[in-house]
Design a protein around this motif. Structure first.
Motif, short mmCIF file in Angstrom:
data_model
loop_
_atom_site.label_atom_id
_atom_site.label_comp_id
_atom_site.label_asym_id
_atom_site.label_seq_id
_atom_site.Cartn_x
_atom_site.Cartn_y
_atom_site.Cartn_z
N ARG A 234 63.52 18.06 -13.39
CA ARG A 234 65.21 18.82 -12.66
C ARG A 234 65.87 19.16 -13.63
NH1 ARG A 234 68.71 13.71 -10.21
NH2 ARG A 234 66.52 13.46 -8.94
N GLU A 235 65.60 18.36 -14.89
CA GLU A 235 66.06 19.34 -15.84
C GLU A 235 65.99 21.27 -15.99
OE1 GLU A 235 65.80 16.98 -19.03
OE2 GLU A 235 67.41 16.16 -19.22
N ALA A 236 64.66 21.37 -16.11
CA ALA A 236 64.23 22.64 -15.82
C ALA A 236 64.82 23.28 -14.93
CB ALA A 236 62.84 22.25 -15.57
N LEU A 237 64.88 22.74 -13.83
CA LEU A 237 65.28 23.56 -12.47
C LEU A 237 66.08 24.02 -12.35
CD1 LEU A 237 63.78 21.87 -9.00
CD2 LEU A 237 63.19 23.91 -10.43
N MET A 238 67.16 23.34 -13.49
CA MET A 238 68.44 24.20 -13.69
C MET A 238 68.61 24.99 -14.56
SD MET A 238 70.87 22.37 -12.10
CE MET A 238 72.68 22.56 -13.04
N VAL A 239 67.93 24.81 -15.87
CA VAL A 239 68.08 25.37 -17.54
C VAL A 239 67.13 26.80 -17.24
CG1 VAL A 239 66.38 24.25 -18.46
CG2 VAL A 239 68.47 25.17 -19.63
N THR A 240 65.59 26.68 -16.48
CA THR A 240 64.92 27.97 -16.68
C THR A 240 65.43 29.64 -16.38
OG1 THR A 240 63.48 26.86 -15.50
CG2 THR A 240 62.92 26.35 -17.23
N PRO A 241 66.28 29.01 -14.98
CA PRO A 241 67.07 30.61 -14.58
C PRO A 241 67.98 30.75 -15.53
CG PRO A 241 66.21 28.36 -12.77
CD PRO A 241 66.44 27.69 -14.06
N GLY A 244 65.81 32.29 -18.38
CA GLY A 244 65.02 33.61 -17.98
C GLY A 244 66.00 35.22 -17.64
N VAL A 245 67.44 34.30 -17.36
CA VAL A 245 68.11 35.70 -16.50
C VAL A 245 69.11 36.24 -17.79
CG1 VAL A 245 70.17 36.94 -15.04
CG2 VAL A 245 68.82 34.84 -14.70
N ILE A 246 69.79 35.06 -18.74
CA ILE A 246 70.10 35.70 -20.10
C ILE A 246 69.70 36.21 -21.31
CG2 ILE A 246 71.16 34.67 -21.71
CD1 ILE A 246 72.95 33.12 -20.44
N GLY A 247 68.74 35.30 -21.27
CA GLY A 247 67.64 36.12 -22.78
C GLY A 247 66.44 37.52 -21.94
N GLY A 248 66.44 37.80 -20.78
CA GLY A 248 65.36 38.71 -20.14
C GLY A 248 66.35 39.45 -20.37
N ILE A 249 67.91 39.49 -19.57
CA ILE A 249 68.55 40.97 -19.12
C ILE A 249 69.27 41.53 -20.73
CG2 ILE A 249 70.97 41.81 -19.17
CD1 ILE A 249 70.92 39.92 -17.13
N ALA A 250 69.16 40.16 -21.49
CA ALA A 250 68.87 40.54 -23.21
C ALA A 250 68.62 41.68 -24.39
CB ALA A 250 70.07 39.52 -24.35
N GLY A 251 67.11 41.31 -23.93
CA GLY A 251 65.88 41.26 -24.33
C GLY A 251 65.85 43.19 -23.56
N LEU A 401 58.00 26.54 -19.86
CA LEU A 401 58.70 28.20 -21.20
C LEU A 401 57.54 29.32 -20.08
CD1 LEU A 401 56.99 26.56 -24.76
CD2 LEU A 401 59.33 27.72 -23.86
N LEU A 402 57.02 28.93 -19.09
CA LEU A 402 56.17 30.43 -18.32
C LEU A 402 57.10 30.44 -17.55
CD1 LEU A 402 53.88 31.60 -17.67
CD2 LEU A 402 53.01 29.62 -16.06
N ALA A 403 58.03 29.59 -16.53
CA ALA A 403 59.11 29.99 -15.31
C ALA A 403 59.96 30.49 -15.84
CB ALA A 403 59.46 28.48 -14.99
N SER A 404 61.22 30.01 -17.49
CA SER A 404 61.26 31.03 -18.03
C SER A 404 61.23 32.61 -17.93
CB SER A 404 62.45 30.09 -18.86
OG SER A 404 63.10 30.95 -19.82
#
Length: 433
Positions: A234-241, A244-251, A401-404
């Motif tokens: 449940r925690e992973a479903l909240m935090v991984t997206p 992923g979005v913040i880190g991916g856009i920054a990268g 980690l893989l989902a993120s």
């Protein structure tokens, strides 16, 4: 009778040429073995000297806080001039050079992965750390390792193929991080655009041997220290997206800025591009101001990233400051990689995520930020996940980690369509022809 003996002797000579100690297959195996052992030794020596250079700079800062305002810009200009003067192919990360080298293996031994370039890369990267530049040693290790593997094959008169450099580069990643699986993943995702089945054994052998050498000399260590925290579904479903979005856009933004810098037509930037030493001096001023102002953005960022993973507090703006310091260093063209600094920026992003999810395990949240940003920069999600899991012994976090990482890979494409290393490698292709 004599004819039968002569025939047997002739067959024996043929069999010896095909399968004896001087046969091509044995020379190739010996070259791979010797090259991988040497890669492991050189990678460890490189790591020790790089750490020593970092400590020397830190000691100087501790004694004279203002010294980097003079030393860092001057060092940037000096290293930039030396690189352009003595080894132009040594500038930057080193991974794009290896990618370009696979297009023309024989010709690249004269420039992109020559002995002169590898030696210059070794010492100039250490020099950049002496001046406080935000660089890592992993990318340079890839270029140096590819050169070592190329010379090992050339010495034994084994024809050079692209797989030789790919195996060398993968062995370099494995030895640099003590992460054999990451070396294999890196070879598949980054160095080899089309992974050929025939190079599988060569890559695996080189990676395992280099990894065993590193393990035997340096011991069984975890790069960032073991992190045993885990998060529920449940925690992973909240935090991984979110990560992923913040880190991916920054990268993706980092990659976009790196790739677009060479094509921006603004007059001031065009003037600076035509004067690379002056531009490096300006980049050094930026790095010095950020470093003196924060006290945290120098060098690889390894210690700060490790502290964040362990739960220590850093200023909320650390990730932004390290991002800018790494970008300025990378744009300057100084020899040095972005692997370790990118992981440090990712840790800063993870630290910001901790404030958004205060009830979640903090170390796990930081790793999600690290894998997301690293994926956004290099666009190699499998490599990013394996590097993070192996460098922190966090195998229980593999699925989050893989989902993120997958979300970050998608988000990064929205900002920058082209992969960073592949885009940078195009600039070296004319040199390798």
């Amino acid at each position: 009778m004599k004819q039968r003996i002569s025939l047997l002797l002739r067959r024996a000579r043929v069999m010896t040429r095909r399968h004896g100690p001087e046969a091509m297959v044995w020379r190739r195996r010996i070259a791979t073995l010797a090259g991988a052992i040497l890669v492991g030794i050189v990678a460890l020596l490189f790591a020790d000297l790089a750490d020593e250079a970092t400590h020397l700079f830190a000691a100087m800062v501790a004694r004279w806080w203002w010294a980097p305002l003079l030393v860092t810009p001057a060092g940037f200009a000096l290293v930039a001039w030396m690189t352009l003067r003595f080894a132009p192919s040594a500038k930057g990360s080193g991974i794009p050079q290896v990618m370009a080298a696979t297009k023309d293996p024989e010709g690249s031994m004269r420039h992109l992965v020559s002995g002169r370039t590898a030696i210059a890369k070794f010492f100039l990267t250490i020099s950049t750390l002496l001046f406080g530049a935000s660089v890592g040693r992993e990318g340079p290790t890839v270029q140096i390792a590819a050169s070592i593997m190329g010379y090992a094959h050339r010495l034994l008169h084994v024809p050079l193929r692209a797989s030789v450099f790919i195996a060398g580069g993968a062995a370099g990643v494995a030895a640099a991080f003590n992460t054999p699986l990451a070396g294999v993943a890196f070879a598949i995702e980054e160095l080899a655009a089309a992974y050929e089945q025939r190079m599988t054994l060569l890559v695996m052998t080189a990676v395992l041997i280099a990894g065993m050498v590193s393990l035997g000399i340096a011991g069984d260590y975890v790069y960032f220290g073991a992190m045993r925290q885990a998060i529920g579904v449940r925690e992973a479903l909240m935090v991984t997206p979110v990560a992923g979005v913040i880190g991916g856009i920054a990268g993706g933004l980092f990659s976009r800025l790196m790739l677009s810098f060479g094509s921006v037509q603004a007059a001031p930037l065009a003037w600076l591009r035509a004067r690379p030493v002056t531009f490096a001096l300006c980049c050094g001023i930026v790095v010095a101001l950020l470093g003196v102002g924060s006290g945290l953005t120098w060098g690889t960022g390894y210690q700060t990233a490790k502290a964040i993973i362990e739960g220590h507090d850093v200023p909320i703006w650390f990730g932004v400051a390290k991002f800018l310091s790494t970008l300025a260093t990378a744009l300057s063209g100084l020899p040095g990689g972005i692997f370790a600094p990118s992981l440090s920026v990712g840790a800063g992003i993870g630290d910001m995520l901790r404030s958004l999810f205060p009830a979640y395990p903090p170390g796990a949240i930081v790793l999600l930020g690290m894998v997301a940003y690293f994926t956004g920069v290099v666009r190699a999600p499998l490599t990013a996940v394996i590097i993070i899991s192996e460098t922190t012994a966090s195998r229980g976090l593999m699925m989050p980690l893989l989902a993120s990482a997958l979300v970050a890979d998608f988000a990064a494409q929205l900002v920058c369509k082209e992969k960073l290393y592949h885009g940078l490698s195009q600039r070296f292709l004319p040199v390798s022809r």
